[in-house]
Scaffold this motif. Sequence first.
Motif, PDB file in Angstrom:
ATOM      1  N   GLN A   1       0.829  -1.214   0.000  1.00 42.67           N
ATOM      2  CA  GLN A   1       0.000   0.000   0.000  1.00 42.67           C
ATOM      3  C   GLN A   1       0.857   1.255   0.000  1.00 42.67           C
ATOM      4  O   GLN A   1       0.568   2.217  -0.725  1.00 42.67           O
ATOM      5  CB  GLN A   1      -0.907  -0.011   1.243  1.00 42.67           C
ATOM      6  CG  GLN A   1      -1.909   1.137   1.319  1.00 42.67           C
ATOM      7  CD  GLN A   1      -1.317   2.418   1.882  1.00 42.67           C
ATOM      8  OE1 GLN A   1      -0.399   2.370   2.707  1.00 42.67           O
ATOM      9  NE2 GLN A   1      -1.828   3.557   1.456  1.00 42.67           N
ATOM     10  N   SER A   2       1.925   1.267   0.775  1.00 40.98           N
ATOM     11  CA  SER A   2       2.797   2.437   0.831  1.00 40.98           C
ATOM     12  C   SER A   2       3.487   2.660  -0.509  1.00 40.98           C
ATOM     13  O   SER A   2       3.605   3.805  -0.976  1.00 40.98           O
ATOM     14  CB  SER A   2       3.841   2.249   1.936  1.00 40.98           C
ATOM     15  OG  SER A   2       4.629   3.406   2.096  1.00 40.98           O
ATOM     16  N   PHE A   3       3.915   1.584  -1.156  1.00 35.93           N
ATOM     17  CA  PHE A   3       4.536   1.698  -2.483  1.00 35.93           C
ATOM     18  C   PHE A   3       3.541   2.262  -3.486  1.00 35.93           C
ATOM     19  O   PHE A   3       3.871   3.163  -4.274  1.00 35.93           O
ATOM     20  CB  PHE A   3       5.026   0.323  -2.927  1.00 35.93           C
ATOM     21  CG  PHE A   3       5.629   0.309  -4.304  1.00 35.93           C
ATOM     22  CD1 PHE A   3       6.952   0.677  -4.506  1.00 35.93           C
ATOM     23  CD2 PHE A   3       4.871  -0.081  -5.405  1.00 35.93           C
ATOM     24  CE1 PHE A   3       7.517   0.662  -5.781  1.00 35.93           C
ATOM     25  CE2 PHE A   3       5.427  -0.100  -6.679  1.00 35.93           C
ATOM     26  CZ  PHE A   3       6.751   0.276  -6.855  1.00 35.93           C
ATOM     27  N   LEU A   4       2.308   1.761  -3.481  1.00 36.73           N
ATOM     28  CA  LEU A   4       1.288   2.231  -4.414  1.00 36.73           C
ATOM     29  C   LEU A   4       0.917   3.688  -4.134  1.00 36.73           C
ATOM     30  O   LEU A   4       0.638   4.458  -5.063  1.00 36.73           O
ATOM     31  CB  LEU A   4       0.047   1.344  -4.320  1.00 36.73           C
ATOM     32  CG  LEU A   4       0.241  -0.108  -4.779  1.00 36.73           C
ATOM     33  CD1 LEU A   4      -1.005  -0.929  -4.483  1.00 36.73           C
ATOM     34  CD2 LEU A   4       0.586  -0.169  -6.265  1.00 36.73           C
ATOM     35  N   ALA A   5       0.910   4.071  -2.863  1.00 41.56           N
ATOM     36  CA  ALA A   5       0.657   5.475  -2.526  1.00 41.56           C
ATOM     37  C   ALA A   5       1.770   6.361  -3.070  1.00 41.56           C
ATOM     38  O   ALA A   5       1.527   7.472  -3.551  1.00 41.56           O
ATOM     39  CB  ALA A   5       0.527   5.635  -1.015  1.00 41.56           C
ATOM     40  N   GLY A   6       3.000   5.873  -3.003  1.00 43.93           N
ATOM     41  CA  GLY A   6       4.117   6.625  -3.563  1.00 43.93           C
ATOM     42  C   GLY A   6       3.990   6.815  -5.060  1.00 43.93           C
ATOM     43  O   GLY A   6       4.342   7.871  -5.600  1.00 43.93           O
ATOM     44  N   LEU A   7       3.477   5.796  -5.760  1.00 42.29           N
ATOM     45  CA  LEU A   7       3.238   5.917  -7.196  1.00 42.29           C
ATOM     46  C   LEU A   7       2.336   7.106  -7.496  1.00 42.29           C
ATOM     47  O   LEU A   7       2.602   7.904  -8.402  1.00 42.29           O
ATOM     48  CB  LEU A   7       2.587   4.642  -7.735  1.00 42.29           C
ATOM     49  CG  LEU A   7       3.460   3.401  -7.963  1.00 42.29           C
ATOM     50  CD1 LEU A   7       2.588   2.212  -8.315  1.00 42.29           C
ATOM     51  CD2 LEU A   7       4.470   3.652  -9.060  1.00 42.29           C
TER      52      LEU A   7
END
Length: 419
Positions: free
Chosen positions: A149-155
């Motif tokens: 989720q954190s990676f996707l939020a960074g995207l």
Amino acid sequence: MAIRIPVTTRFEGRSYALIFCWLFGSGCSLAWNNMLTIASYYAYLFPLSRYHPSRIPTIIYQSFAIGALSVLVYKEASLNTRRRNLFGYGLFSLGSLAILVLDLATSGRGGIGSFIGVCIISAVFGLADAHVLGGMIGDLSLMAPEFVQSFLAGLAASGALTSGLRLVTKVAFKDSRNGLRKEAMLFFAISVIFELLCVILYAYVFPKLVIVKFYRAQAVAQGSKTVSADLVAGGIQELPTRQAEEEPIILDHRFSNKVLFLLNIDYGISLFLVYLLTFSIFPGVLSKDSGKHSLGDWYPLMLIAVFNVSDLVGRYVPLVKKLKMELGIGLMITSFARFLLVPAFYYTARYGNQGWMIFLTSVLGSSNGYLTVCILTVAPMGYSAPERNGLGNILVLCLSGGMFAGVMCDWLWFIGKGW
């Protein structure tokens, strides 16, 4: 000898890991978001009637991304994830630098030669995306859903931050050709530095976090062959053996990628549909077919900023457990229901005002972010580490397929308008 990490310390560094995942996500999409953001500069260099600078590089980017990703998904079980991700971030950095060199070498002139150079760099970005997006989602899927989720939020955050910077630089540099050129140079200078930061963090800092070493040690104990080099980089020289009594394994064998896809076909179809719709509208329709408004050339920039911000917000909604959708059938129905936005955008672009267009754009963005996080965090649960890595790569391929199909469908908006 098996590696034992004490229960009291095995989740040490979780907050740092979440921050790094967010930064890695931003680095994964920053370079390409910059390409989309400086579309107005390329419109000066490459006239729309001849080059279609906002669409052709995008098609090239998606073609190379999905082609390379297909090969990587087929080979994912034996790939060195560390080398794959570092290669991808390195390509992003070199591609961003190449944009700067190309513009300086041509003194900001257009023409077919410069356009071919831009297309080649777009292909490089596509290759980099195939390595990083699938590699990182697969890597983080064998750890914890909150990392994904954190990676996707960074995207999404990179898009929101880039849009914000674009609004600031529009005021600072004006929209003259020279001002747009300075803006493009600034964006890609930032991109070069940020991508190099991602390389350093992923190579030397992230693998040394205790929580990351714990999850990767678990993965190796369950038969994963993709993260051994990361464990060594984290300071673990002796690879762990399986500890069935301490680290129970849900599945004691590995499903093939074909079986994994069939078992999760509802999630794959949902993800494909989400990105098919999103990229058939964004950014092309928002940039050119935005309907009646009074904001002049600020209007497309505002719509793109609204999409990026709402996409970012949507990716944090699933953190509230009561609002997170987990059933595959529910996600698929919701993904199909989003296609009601097509006639809504069509009629709003022709007969509606800016308020309705902004509202629809926010719905498009927030639903895109929400469904992406729900699918990619729910689907891998319940599988062993090698299977989670494989399924993460498969779902990213579905996502990229949807993006490619959406980019192709974006051309349908030209019907009745001429070329």
